[in-house]
Write a protein that holds these residues in place. Structure first.
Motif, PDB file in Angstrom:
ATOM      1  N   GLN A  20       0.848  -1.186   0.000  1.00 52.75           N
ATOM      2  CA  GLN A  20       0.000   0.000   0.000  1.00 52.75           C
ATOM      3  C   GLN A  20       0.886   1.239   0.000  1.00 52.75           C
ATOM      4  O   GLN A  20       1.819   1.347   0.784  1.00 52.75           O
ATOM      5  N   GLN A  21       0.619   2.163  -0.899  1.00 53.12           N
ATOM      6  CA  GLN A  21       1.436   3.359  -1.039  1.00 53.12           C
ATOM      7  C   GLN A  21       0.769   4.527  -0.332  1.00 53.12           C
ATOM      8  O   GLN A  21      -0.394   4.825  -0.574  1.00 53.12           O
ATOM      9  N   ILE A  22       1.522   5.205   0.545  1.00 52.69           N
ATOM     10  CA  ILE A  22       1.037   6.399   1.221  1.00 52.69           C
ATOM     11  C   ILE A  22       1.862   7.581   0.720  1.00 52.69           C
ATOM     12  O   ILE A  22       3.078   7.610   0.875  1.00 52.69           O
ATOM     13  N   TYR A  23       1.182   8.534   0.115  1.00 49.71           N
ATOM     14  CA  TYR A  23       1.815   9.726  -0.430  1.00 49.71           C
ATOM     15  C   TYR A  23       2.247  10.632   0.723  1.00 49.71           C
ATOM     16  O   TYR A  23       1.479  10.901   1.641  1.00 49.71           O
ATOM     17  N   LEU A  24       3.495  11.131   0.682  1.00 45.94           N
ATOM     18  CA  LEU A  24       4.027  11.972   1.748  1.00 45.94           C
ATOM     19  C   LEU A  24       4.211  13.429   1.352  1.00 45.94           C
ATOM     20  O   LEU A  24       4.117  14.312   2.192  1.00 45.94           O
ATOM     21  N   GLY A  25       4.522  13.700   0.111  1.00 44.00           N
ATOM     22  CA  GLY A  25       4.732  15.077  -0.324  1.00 44.00           C
ATOM     23  C   GLY A  25       5.472  15.137  -1.635  1.00 44.00           C
ATOM     24  O   GLY A  25       6.097  14.166  -2.043  1.00 44.00           O
ATOM     25  N   ASN A  26       5.385  16.291  -2.293  1.00 42.34           N
ATOM     26  CA  ASN A  26       6.085  16.450  -3.561  1.00 42.34           C
ATOM     27  C   ASN A  26       6.574  17.878  -3.741  1.00 42.34           C
ATOM     28  O   ASN A  26       6.198  18.777  -3.001  1.00 42.34           O
ATOM     29  N   GLY A  27       7.426  18.052  -4.723  1.00 40.19           N
ATOM     30  CA  GLY A  27       7.958  19.362  -5.064  1.00 40.19           C
ATOM     31  C   GLY A  27       8.480  19.330  -6.480  1.00 40.19           C
ATOM     32  O   GLY A  27       8.625  18.270  -7.087  1.00 40.19           O
ATOM     33  N   THR A  28       8.768  20.504  -7.012  1.00 37.27           N
ATOM     34  CA  THR A  28       9.310  20.623  -8.359  1.00 37.27           C
ATOM     35  C   THR A  28      10.786  20.974  -8.272  1.00 37.27           C
ATOM     36  O   THR A  28      11.171  21.854  -7.502  1.00 37.27           O
ATOM     37  N   ILE A  29      11.587  20.290  -9.051  1.00 42.55           N
ATOM     38  CA  ILE A  29      13.017  20.560  -9.107  1.00 42.55           C
ATOM     39  C   ILE A  29      13.205  21.803  -9.973  1.00 42.55           C
ATOM     40  O   ILE A  29      12.768  21.833 -11.116  1.00 42.55           O
ATOM     41  N   ASP A  30      13.832  22.841  -9.402  1.00 38.81           N
ATOM     42  CA  ASP A  30      13.953  24.098 -10.134  1.00 38.81           C
ATOM     43  C   ASP A  30      15.062  24.044 -11.186  1.00 38.81           C
ATOM     44  O   ASP A  30      15.735  23.025 -11.352  1.00 38.81           O
ATOM     45  N   SER A  31      15.253  25.150 -11.895  1.00 39.33           N
ATOM     46  CA  SER A  31      16.216  25.185 -13.000  1.00 39.33           C
ATOM     47  C   SER A  31      17.665  25.029 -12.527  1.00 39.33           C
ATOM     48  O   SER A  31      18.549  24.723 -13.325  1.00 39.33           O
ATOM     49  N   SER A  32      17.902  25.203 -11.224  1.00 40.56           N
ATOM     50  CA  SER A  32      19.239  25.001 -10.657  1.00 40.56           C
ATOM     51  C   SER A  32      19.423  23.585 -10.119  1.00 40.56           C
ATOM     52  O   SER A  32      20.484  23.235  -9.622  1.00 40.56           O
ATOM     53  N   GLY A  33      18.343  22.793 -10.166  1.00 39.57           N
ATOM     54  CA  GLY A  33      18.406  21.422  -9.666  1.00 39.57           C
ATOM     55  C   GLY A  33      18.043  21.288  -8.202  1.00 39.57           C
ATOM     56  O   GLY A  33      18.222  20.230  -7.606  1.00 39.57           O
ATOM     57  N   ASP A  36      12.546  21.534  -2.544  1.00 39.48           N
ATOM     58  CA  ASP A  36      12.272  21.562  -1.115  1.00 39.48           C
ATOM     59  C   ASP A  36      10.946  20.859  -0.874  1.00 39.48           C
ATOM     60  O   ASP A  36       9.940  21.219  -1.490  1.00 39.48           O
ATOM     61  N   ILE A  37      10.967  19.833  -0.037  1.00 40.61           N
ATOM     62  CA  ILE A  37       9.755  19.085   0.290  1.00 40.61           C
ATOM     63  C   ILE A  37       9.722  18.916   1.799  1.00 40.61           C
ATOM     64  O   ILE A  37      10.703  18.484   2.410  1.00 40.61           O
ATOM     65  N   ASN A  38       8.605  19.253   2.427  1.00 43.00           N
ATOM     66  CA  ASN A  38       8.431  19.047   3.857  1.00 43.00           C
ATOM     67  C   ASN A  38       7.561  17.820   4.080  1.00 43.00           C
ATOM     68  O   ASN A  38       6.452  17.742   3.555  1.00 43.00           O
ATOM     69  N   ILE A  39       8.086  16.872   4.856  1.00 43.39           N
ATOM     70  CA  ILE A  39       7.382  15.621   5.135  1.00 43.39           C
ATOM     71  C   ILE A  39       7.225  15.488   6.639  1.00 43.39           C
ATOM     72  O   ILE A  39       8.190  15.621   7.387  1.00 43.39           O
ATOM     73  N   SER A  40       6.004  15.230   7.093  1.00 42.13           N
ATOM     74  CA  SER A  40       5.736  15.065   8.517  1.00 42.13           C
ATOM     75  C   SER A  40       5.693  13.573   8.858  1.00 42.13           C
ATOM     76  O   SER A  40       4.831  12.838   8.370  1.00 42.13           O
ATOM     77  N   ILE A  41       6.660  13.131   9.673  1.00 45.16           N
ATOM     78  CA  ILE A  41       6.698  11.746  10.131  1.00 45.16           C
ATOM     79  C   ILE A  41       6.932  11.734  11.636  1.00 45.16           C
ATOM     80  O   ILE A  41       7.379  12.725  12.216  1.00 45.16           O
ATOM     81  N   HIS A  42       6.642  10.607  12.284  1.00 40.13           N
ATOM     82  CA  HIS A  42       6.791  10.501  13.734  1.00 40.13           C
ATOM     83  C   HIS A  42       7.919   9.572  14.155  1.00 40.13           C
ATOM     84  O   HIS A  42       8.286   9.538  15.324  1.00 40.13           O
ATOM     85  N   GLU A  43       8.440   8.800  13.219  1.00 45.22           N
ATOM     86  CA  GLU A  43       9.537   7.881  13.507  1.00 45.22           C
ATOM     87  C   GLU A  43      10.375   7.691  12.249  1.00 45.22           C
ATOM     88  O   GLU A  43       9.942   8.026  11.155  1.00 45.22           O
ATOM     89  N   THR A  44      11.585   7.172  12.420  1.00 40.54           N
ATOM     90  CA  THR A  44      12.439   6.898  11.273  1.00 40.54           C
ATOM     91  C   THR A  44      11.679   6.000  10.302  1.00 40.54           C
ATOM     92  O   THR A  44      11.120   4.979  10.698  1.00 40.54           O
TER      93      THR A  44
END
Length: 70
Positions: A20-33, A36-44
């Motif tokens: 089962q896949q749980i989506y955590l977050g996404n972002g776009t890679i800018d022209s410089s490569g 930034d993605i913020n992901i909220s987790i409670h454990e490693t």
């Protein structure tokens, strides 16, 4: 390979049997490569992102920041 302007999404699969896949977050890679993605987790947690034919895996920890080179 050049990933500039591509979208990068991270997911988590808590059950290795059902995958089962749980989506955590996404972002776009800018022209410089950069991205930034913020992901909220409670454990490693093991997370992954699909990059074309490749799947990138890493373990992330709560409250940590990571620099990833593709």
């Amino acid at each position: 390979m050049d990933y500039k302007n591509d979208s990068l999404a991270f997911s988590f699969s808590p059950d290795p049997i059902t995958h089962q896949q749980i989506y955590l977050g996404n972002g776009t890679i800018d022209s410089s490569g950069n991205f930034d993605i913020n992901i909220s987790i409670h454990e490693t947690s093991p997370v992954y992102a699909d990059l074309g034919a490749y799947r990138v895996y890493l373990f992330i920890e709560p409250g940590k920041a990571y620099k990833i080179s593709l």
